[in-house]
Design a protein around this motif. Structure first.
Motif, mmCIF file in Angstrom:
data_model
loop_
_atom_site.group_PDB
_atom_site.id
_atom_site.type_symbol
_atom_site.label_atom_id
_atom_site.label_comp_id
_atom_site.label_asym_id
_atom_site.label_seq_id
_atom_site.Cartn_x
_atom_site.Cartn_y
_atom_site.Cartn_z
ATOM 1 N N UNK A 1 37.174 31.771 -4.101
ATOM 2 C CA UNK A 1 36.803 30.673 -3.208
ATOM 3 C C UNK A 1 37.205 30.995 -1.771
ATOM 4 N N UNK A 2 38.410 31.492 -1.612
ATOM 5 C CA UNK A 2 38.916 31.810 -0.284
ATOM 6 C C UNK A 2 38.055 32.874 0.394
ATOM 7 N N UNK A 3 37.666 33.882 -0.368
ATOM 8 C CA UNK A 3 36.846 34.954 0.193
ATOM 9 C C UNK A 3 35.483 34.434 0.619
ATOM 10 N N UNK A 4 34.887 33.583 -0.204
ATOM 11 C CA UNK A 4 33.590 33.018 0.128
ATOM 12 C C UNK A 4 33.660 32.186 1.410
ATOM 13 N N UNK A 5 34.699 31.363 1.534
ATOM 14 C CA UNK A 5 34.851 30.544 2.733
ATOM 15 C C UNK A 5 35.067 31.407 3.971
ATOM 16 N N UNK A 6 35.794 32.500 3.821
ATOM 17 C CA UNK A 6 36.033 33.402 4.946
ATOM 18 C C UNK A 6 34.726 34.059 5.408
ATOM 19 N N UNK A 7 33.869 34.394 4.448
ATOM 20 C CA UNK A 7 32.582 35.003 4.804
ATOM 21 C C UNK A 7 31.738 34.007 5.600
ATOM 22 N N UNK A 8 31.718 32.749 5.130
ATOM 23 C CA UNK A 8 30.964 31.737 5.843
ATOM 24 C C UNK A 8 31.494 31.495 7.247
ATOM 25 N N UNK A 9 32.795 31.384 7.397
ATOM 26 C CA UNK A 9 33.405 31.096 8.689
ATOM 27 C C UNK A 9 33.216 32.236 9.687
ATOM 28 N N UNK A 10 33.052 33.442 9.194
ATOM 29 C CA UNK A 10 32.908 34.597 10.081
ATOM 30 C C UNK A 10 31.642 34.521 10.917
ATOM 31 N N UNK A 11 30.575 33.927 10.359
ATOM 32 C CA UNK A 11 29.290 33.926 11.035
ATOM 33 C C UNK A 11 28.863 32.567 11.574
ATOM 34 N N UNK A 12 29.713 31.579 11.451
ATOM 35 C CA UNK A 12 29.302 30.207 11.753
ATOM 36 C C UNK A 12 30.208 29.603 12.810
ATOM 37 N N UNK A 13 29.625 28.951 13.829
ATOM 38 C CA UNK A 13 30.422 28.405 14.927
ATOM 39 C C UNK A 13 31.185 27.142 14.534
ATOM 40 N N UNK A 14 30.732 26.458 13.487
ATOM 41 C CA UNK A 14 31.346 25.188 13.109
ATOM 42 C C UNK A 14 30.496 23.993 13.508
#
Length: 275
Positions: free
Chosen positions: A247-260
């Motif tokens: 779960x943590x890895x998936x969230x990190x991948x998403x946050x890397x490319x997304x401004x929020x």
């Protein structure tokens, strides 16, 4: 707190960074490559407006022009339900390739001449049609993405579209392998398994006002299904990525490319005005 749907923004960003040309497998030979979205506004000065009259006028145009235009793969109107501007409505058309956008416009001119051969009647029709709208409008062109979930049922009067527009970040350490693998995994284990999602179309900016845009159009049977859809997304996400480290890895991948940043709106489908 970022949602799991934001993972798609990460994948779309990499498609832009790497200049990937979106193509489709042999199992999806008819999938469109480009979508145009025209945001129009109702004329508040039209005192004779009725929804039935508007539908009748646009149905006549669709029957005589859009339905006969081989360069337009799909088309439809979407009316304000929950958005920042209650005067807006969106008209969407889908095309098999970039050249078809221009060819469709030329074909439309031919079909208009054939549909209303009498100039006086033609002018009267388009005067009546234009009276429904303000002059101002905006146009965007989006490139479609792989792993869409096509609509497989007939649209109904209660069907809505949840439209989310997200903004990309620009990471330097991304890779095509990372986003394609993750996008495919999420699609197969969450979006495709969510029974509330009747259709899902992810798109990225191709031509328009903001190259950061990533658009997700999700079709639901009714507005009551929005919360159920998000809850089911969460359940499916936790079921597939049951390990906390995963779960943590998936969230990190998403946050890397997304401004929020993201915006959400809801539009009603007009089943009578669809190709």
């Amino acid at each position: 707190m970022k949602t799991t749907n934001q993972l798609f923004s990460a994948i779309a960003m990499m498609l832009l960074l790497l200049s990937v040309q979106f193509t489709f497998s042999q199992e999806q030979p008819q999938s469109p490559e480009y979508v145009t979205m025209t945001t129009m506004h109702w004329s508040m000065d039209n005192d004779d407006f009725t929804m039935d009259d508007w539908k009748a006028v646009e149905k006549e145009f669709m029957d005589k022009v859009t339905m006969k235009n081989e360069y337009v793969m799909a088309a439809g109107f979407y009316l304000h339900n929950i958005s920042a501007d209650n005067s807006e409505l969106i008209y969407v058309q889908a095309y098999p390739n970039w050249n078809a956008i221009d060819l469709a416009a030329k074909k439309a001119d031919e079909l208009i001449e054939a549909g209303w051969p009498d100039k006086a009647k033609r002018d009267a029709f388009f005067k009546k049609q234009s009276a429904f709208y303000e002059v101002r409008h905006s146009d965007e062109i989006y490139g479609t993405m792989p792993f869409a979930k096509p609509l497989s049922i007939e649209a109904t009067k209660d069907m809505i579209v949840h439209l989310r527009v997200s903004h990309f970040a620009y990471p330097e350490d991304g890779s095509e392998e990372e986003f394609m693998k993750t996008f495919k995994e999420y699609h197969e284990n969450v979006t495709n398994k969510n029974e509330y999602i009747k259709a899902y179309y992810p798109m990225v900016h191709a031509y328009g006002s903001d190259k950061r845009q990533f658009v997700e159009a999700t079709f639901l049977s009714s507005i009551d299904d929005i919360n159920d859809m998000f809850e089911k997304d969460g359940e499916l996400f936790k079921a597939h990525w049951s390990d906390e480290e995963a779960k943590k890895k998936m969230n990190e991948i998403g946050e890397k490319y997304f401004t929020g940043f993201h915006s959400d709106a809801v539009y009603s489908v007009v089943p009578e005005l669809r190709k």
